[in-house]
Design a protein around this motif. Structure first.
Motif, mmCIF file in Angstrom:
data_model
loop_
_atom_site.group_PDB
_atom_site.id
_atom_site.type_symbol
_atom_site.label_atom_id
_atom_site.label_comp_id
_atom_site.label_asym_id
_atom_site.label_seq_id
_atom_site.Cartn_x
_atom_site.Cartn_y
_atom_site.Cartn_z
ATOM 1 N N GLN A 45 -35.418 2.355 24.849
ATOM 2 C CA GLN A 45 -35.586 1.789 26.185
ATOM 3 C C GLN A 45 -35.164 2.796 27.244
ATOM 4 O O GLN A 45 -34.087 3.393 27.173
ATOM 5 C CB GLN A 45 -34.769 0.504 26.334
ATOM 6 C CG GLN A 45 -34.989 -0.183 27.675
ATOM 7 C CD GLN A 45 -34.596 -1.645 27.646
ATOM 8 O OE1 GLN A 45 -34.621 -2.297 26.599
ATOM 9 N NE2 GLN A 45 -34.238 -2.181 28.802
ATOM 10 N N THR A 46 -36.025 2.974 28.242
ATOM 11 C CA THR A 46 -35.714 3.887 29.333
ATOM 12 C C THR A 46 -34.885 3.180 30.395
ATOM 13 O O THR A 46 -35.037 1.980 30.648
ATOM 14 C CB THR A 46 -37.007 4.421 29.987
ATOM 15 O OG1 THR A 46 -37.795 3.314 30.452
ATOM 16 C CG2 THR A 46 -37.817 5.239 29.000
ATOM 17 N N GLY A 47 -34.001 3.949 31.022
ATOM 18 C CA GLY A 47 -33.238 3.456 32.161
ATOM 19 C C GLY A 47 -33.885 3.917 33.457
ATOM 20 O O GLY A 47 -34.988 4.477 33.468
ATOM 21 N N ARG A 48 -33.201 3.692 34.560
ATOM 22 C CA ARG A 48 -33.733 4.116 35.855
ATOM 23 C C ARG A 48 -33.740 5.637 35.935
ATOM 24 O O ARG A 48 -32.716 6.282 35.663
ATOM 25 C CB ARG A 48 -32.879 3.555 36.990
ATOM 26 C CG ARG A 48 -32.976 2.042 37.160
ATOM 27 C CD ARG A 48 -32.127 1.599 38.342
ATOM 28 N NE ARG A 48 -30.724 1.963 38.146
ATOM 29 C CZ ARG A 48 -29.845 2.088 39.136
ATOM 30 N NH1 ARG A 48 -30.221 1.900 40.388
ATOM 31 N NH2 ARG A 48 -28.592 2.401 38.868
ATOM 32 N N PRO A 49 -34.859 6.260 36.291
ATOM 33 C CA PRO A 49 -34.900 7.718 36.430
ATOM 34 C C PRO A 49 -33.824 8.201 37.395
ATOM 35 O O PRO A 49 -33.536 7.557 38.411
ATOM 36 C CB PRO A 49 -36.307 7.981 36.978
ATOM 37 C CG PRO A 49 -37.123 6.818 36.501
ATOM 38 C CD PRO A 49 -36.182 5.644 36.536
ATOM 39 N N VAL A 50 -33.215 9.320 37.071
ATOM 40 C CA VAL A 50 -32.138 9.876 37.897
ATOM 41 C C VAL A 50 -32.607 10.098 39.334
ATOM 42 O O VAL A 50 -31.839 9.903 40.291
ATOM 43 C CB VAL A 50 -31.628 11.195 37.267
ATOM 44 C CG1 VAL A 50 -30.733 11.961 38.242
ATOM 45 C CG2 VAL A 50 -30.863 10.901 35.976
#
Length: 394
Positions: free
Chosen positions: A287-292
């Motif tokens: 699962q991806t998080g919010r892009p930096v």
């Protein structure tokens, strides 16, 4: 072909044919291929391999023809399913640096590539891999065909800066010039206790390309922030229901406790790779998080030291809050604490089965003076730490 990055980069497409030919002449590779891909014909001959590779003209073509079927076979045999949630990260023109926690030496990036391929992303990832794992020539050839770039380990102190600068410059080149994605672990080596933390030194390496004067100055963060922004970093959470290497990690904990000077051998690395690939994993979730880049401006005004520290902390939160937790994680937490805090997250049957599982893993550990209580605590901690981190991040 010699270029600025020739010592570390994957093969270029015009080098693929020659690299495949070298694999075809490696008997050990043919033997290994048969063991990891039993769906291939028995007694696989060089001629059959050559026929199978006919028409492959790129590293992406090699991945699609060879690596994807092998990884899918492993997932079918050694997991109960796999899922990929990538909110905020979509197929298209953007390229990403996936920065993830590290669960498996080989499969972390390989599974991600399959997931990106299946989700219709236009390309897979170039993969950072330590040269300590390249113990045979065919492994080096294979990983470079699989779009891996080489991270030098155990080098002299005076070589460290130049090596790190070269890798930082190469990663900028991959995203901005080659227009490829990147996968890199958040730290060197796996977290043995599954408490995942981003190494500040890794983030500093990523930003070294901003040091155009070669002076490694740390005043101000404008150039550093721009360098990080260019990489388009996406925190990625990898969750395994079961860690095939849990008992090997517990064994290492006791070996280091008994002898602080103990070090893993090349054979240990190979055993970890084999166990990680072929061991049972249960469900696997990415699962991806919010892009930096969606929040990096909030760090503006910080000095370099605080910038990197806060960047690491925020990436950790993104990784931790996107774990997929399983009944075994909550059971381990409660068994370790002695309190049924999460009893609503598992059944009595699941608790009993997990206790049997842990004891079975301990029985696999072949140490002359095996400390069962210590090993049990270590294995439970591995499964409980994701709960701790998740609850803290949420």
């Amino acid at each position: 072909m010699n270029d600025e990055f020739s010592a570390i980069r994957p093969y270029n497409d015009d080098e693929v044919k020659e690299a495949i030919e070298s694999l075809l002449h490696d008997r050990q590779f043919s033997h290994i291929l048969q063991s990891v891909a039993p769906f291939l014909p028995l007694g696989l001959s060089r001629g059959m391999l050559r026929l199978a590779t006919l028409g492959i003209r790129s590293t992406l073509g090699f991945q699609a023809r060879f690596m994807k079927p092998v990884v899918n076979h492993v997932l079918r045999k050694c997991s109960t399913g796999h899922t990929f949630a990538h909110d905020g990260v979509a197929p298209g023109d953007e390229r990403y640096t996936f920065l993830s926690n590290h669960r498996d030496i080989v499969l972390d990036s390989a599974i991600l590539d399959v997931m990106l391929y299946d989700a219709k992303f236009p390309t897979t990832c170039e993969i950072a891999i330590g040269d300590n794992l390249l113990v045979y020539p065919w492994i080096r050839t294979l990983v470079r065909l699989n779009k891996a770039f080489i991270v030098r380990r155990n080098i002299a102190r005076h070589e460290l800066y130049e090596s790190s600068l070269l890798m930082s410059r190469y990663m900028q080149h991959v995203i901005r010039e080659k227009h490829e994605n990147i996968w890199i672990a958040q730290r060197e080596g796996r977290a043995k206790d599954s408490s995942d933390e981003t190494q500040v030194s890794l983030l500093k390496m990523l930003a070294l390309a901003s040091d155009t004067e070669g002076t490694a100055k740390t005043e101000g963060t404008e150039k550093i922030s721009e360098c990080i922004r260019n990489l388009n970093i996406v925190p990625l959470s990898i969750s395994y229901e079961y860690d095939p290497c849990d008992y090997l990690k517990a064994k290492e904990f006791q070996q280091r406790r008994n002898d602080p000077a103990w070090k893993k051998s090349k054979q240990d690395d190979l055993l970890n790779m084999k166990t990680g690939i072929f061991g049972q994993k249960g469900h696997v979730h990415y699962q991806t998080g919010r892009p930096v880049n969606t929040w990096i401006d909030e760090l503006a005004g910080l000095g370099a030291k605080d910038f990197f520290s806060e960047l690491a902390r925020r990436i950790d939160i993104e990784i931790h809050r996107n774990y997929r937790l399983f009944p075994v994680n909550y059971a381990a937490f409660d068994l370790l604490s002695g309190k049924a805090v999460h009893a609503d997250r598992y059944t009595h049957k699941q608790l009993v089965e997990f206790e049997k599982y842990v004891q079975g893993r301990i029985e696999l550990i072949d140490l002359p003076q095996r400390d069962d209580d210590f090993l049990r605590e270590r294995i439970l901690t591995m499964y409980a730490n994701p709960v701790r981190n998740y609850e803290s991040a949420r």
